[in-house]
Design a protein around this motif. Sequence first.
Motif, PDB file in Angstrom:
ATOM      1  N   GLY A 122       1.779   3.871  37.398  1.00 54.39           N
ATOM      2  CA  GLY A 122       1.426   4.512  38.673  1.00 54.39           C
ATOM      3  C   GLY A 122       2.095   5.858  38.912  1.00 54.39           C
ATOM      4  N   ASP A 123       3.070   6.225  38.083  1.00 52.50           N
ATOM      5  CA  ASP A 123       3.690   7.551  38.260  1.00 52.50           C
ATOM      6  C   ASP A 123       2.667   8.636  37.919  1.00 52.50           C
ATOM      7  N   GLU A 124       2.674   9.689  38.714  1.00 48.26           N
ATOM      8  CA  GLU A 124       1.741  10.785  38.452  1.00 48.26           C
ATOM      9  C   GLU A 124       2.407  11.850  37.574  1.00 48.26           C
ATOM     10  N   VAL A 125       1.610  12.393  36.665  1.00 52.23           N
ATOM     11  CA  VAL A 125       2.106  13.461  35.793  1.00 52.23           C
ATOM     12  C   VAL A 125       1.113  14.622  35.853  1.00 52.23           C
ATOM     13  N   ILE A 126       1.613  15.780  36.215  1.00 54.15           N
ATOM     14  CA  ILE A 126       0.746  16.956  36.342  1.00 54.15           C
ATOM     15  C   ILE A 126       0.566  17.609  34.972  1.00 54.15           C
ATOM     16  N   ILE A 127      -0.695  17.821  34.626  1.00 51.22           N
ATOM     17  CA  ILE A 127      -1.006  18.437  33.333  1.00 51.22           C
ATOM     18  C   ILE A 127      -1.990  19.579  33.569  1.00 51.22           C
ATOM     19  N   PRO A 128      -1.562  20.826  33.335  1.00 51.54           N
ATOM     20  CA  PRO A 128      -2.550  21.900  33.451  1.00 51.54           C
ATOM     21  C   PRO A 128      -3.578  21.790  32.324  1.00 51.54           C
ATOM     22  N   SER A 129      -4.833  21.969  32.674  1.00 49.36           N
ATOM     23  CA  SER A 129      -5.917  21.900  31.688  1.00 49.36           C
ATOM     24  C   SER A 129      -6.436  23.300  31.435  1.00 49.36           C
ATOM     25  N   PRO A 130      -6.769  23.646  30.190  1.00 50.03           N
ATOM     26  CA  PRO A 130      -6.782  22.863  28.960  1.00 50.03           C
ATOM     27  C   PRO A 130      -5.379  22.438  28.512  1.00 50.03           C
ATOM     28  N   TYR A 131      -5.332  21.198  27.979  1.00 52.73           N
ATOM     29  CA  TYR A 131      -4.059  20.621  27.555  1.00 52.73           C
ATOM     30  C   TYR A 131      -4.210  20.094  26.134  1.00 52.73           C
ATOM     31  N   TRP A 132      -3.087  19.820  25.514  1.00 49.76           N
ATOM     32  CA  TRP A 132      -3.147  19.278  24.149  1.00 49.76           C
ATOM     33  C   TRP A 132      -3.619  17.828  24.191  1.00 49.76           C
ATOM     34  N   VAL A 133      -4.442  17.507  23.232  1.00 45.44           N
ATOM     35  CA  VAL A 133      -5.215  16.275  23.147  1.00 45.44           C
ATOM     36  C   VAL A 133      -4.414  14.978  23.387  1.00 45.44           C
ATOM     37  N   SER A 134      -3.175  14.913  22.928  1.00 47.66           N
ATOM     38  CA  SER A 134      -2.472  13.619  22.996  1.00 47.66           C
ATOM     39  C   SER A 134      -1.748  13.363  24.321  1.00 47.66           C
ATOM     40  N   TYR A 135      -1.594  14.390  25.160  1.00 48.85           N
ATOM     41  CA  TYR A 135      -0.810  14.181  26.393  1.00 48.85           C
ATOM     42  C   TYR A 135      -1.381  13.037  27.236  1.00 48.85           C
TER      43      TYR A 135
END
Length: 398
Positions: free
Chosen positions: A115-128
């Motif tokens: 349930g923890d949120e993780v911010i990922i800017p897109s485009p991102y690397w495939v495995s994140y």
Amino acid sequence: MPQLSDRVNQISESQTIAMARKSRELKAQGVDIISLSLGEPDFPTPQIIKDTAKQAIDENYSYYTHVSGYLELRQAVCEKFKRDNNISHTPDEIVVSTGAKQSIANLVLCLINEGDEVIIPSPYWVSYVELLKLAGGVPVIIETQIESDFKMSPKELEAAITPKTKMIMMSTPCNPTGSVYSKEELKALAEVVIQHNELYILSDEIYEHINFAGGHESFAQFDFIKDRVITINGVSKGFAMTGWRGGIMAAPKWIAEACDKMQGQFTSATSSITQKAIHKAMTLDYETYIKPMRDAFLQRRDLVLKLMKDIPGLKTNVPQGAFYVYPEISSYFGKKYDKYTINSGTDLSMFLLDVAHVALVPGAAFGSDKYIRFSYATSEDNLKEALRRMKEALAKLQ
Ligand code: PMP
Ligand code: GLU
């Protein structure tokens, strides 16, 4: 009926690896495929690193080491961070692993709860996103645009943070866009993060040495944020050592200790021989061993951008690092040829594989299927031929 776990069923196969497998299979059938799918340098590992590894084998450096890597290696990694990135670490804050990918997996499994949120800017690397799913984390994606060189702004970051946000995960130089954040840009993002307790940054710097913008900048160089940053790096890209499997993590001690515990159950450590090779890489003169590769990548980038200008409908930024070009291809949507109709980057990648025999990776792997990723880590001849074939094939779409 035998059943696999929900855990593995919920993740996708790595799309970069899947595309590389597909092109290897076609090549084995005799199809003349040019593979621009997998991001790995086509240069040999520097001879001096190979010699060091051979010597380690001959001297019987053949046994289990400290899980996080032998002490002198971790000391050399600390020296590298101080010298290159202005970050002070002690050896007990370093974990050497079987690749940046394992370092990321270690960290996600140690830090992220269901349930923890993780911010990922897109485009991102495939495995994140896939690794995050394994830990039960919730990816919160910030879409970035070509117009802003695919960079996340402090305002966008602030707007995405909630009380559940635990981490930000990003790469600079970025795979797949080649975007490179400047010192000022990183500082501005760090100033947002420091306002929020228990918010961490996974800074993936695996492309540190493939940077045409002039000088790599690290998040952890700012003292005010250092305790919240986990820096991930490795030898795969900068030293042409993808198959050796060597990753590096520098983190606050309590996180490094947790990753050591996690890794102790998974792999015990990376190979003792690889550790000797990483150690050598940490001490090399970059001008002699790395600059020639970087210069070649820059020349190839310019070649690819020039040739792409001649192909209608490929809209790109000017990548300042890594070895990818990430064109937006939506102007082909709705177009047809033979049995092919293009409605996505996946459709276009399949069309180019079948008709042009050029293997690329669909943007869907990196967060948006109106792009395709093109790795230019191959010879200029291959690049010229690939772009000639692409131009010819794309002209067939009406
Ligand atoms: N991060 C990024 C952004 C990558 O492109 C890659 C691909 N190699 C990795 C991490 C993993 O690297 P490694 O080979 O060290 O596992
Ligand atoms: N990182 C490389 C890529 O993006 C290698 C493949 C992988 O590790 O997934 O192509």
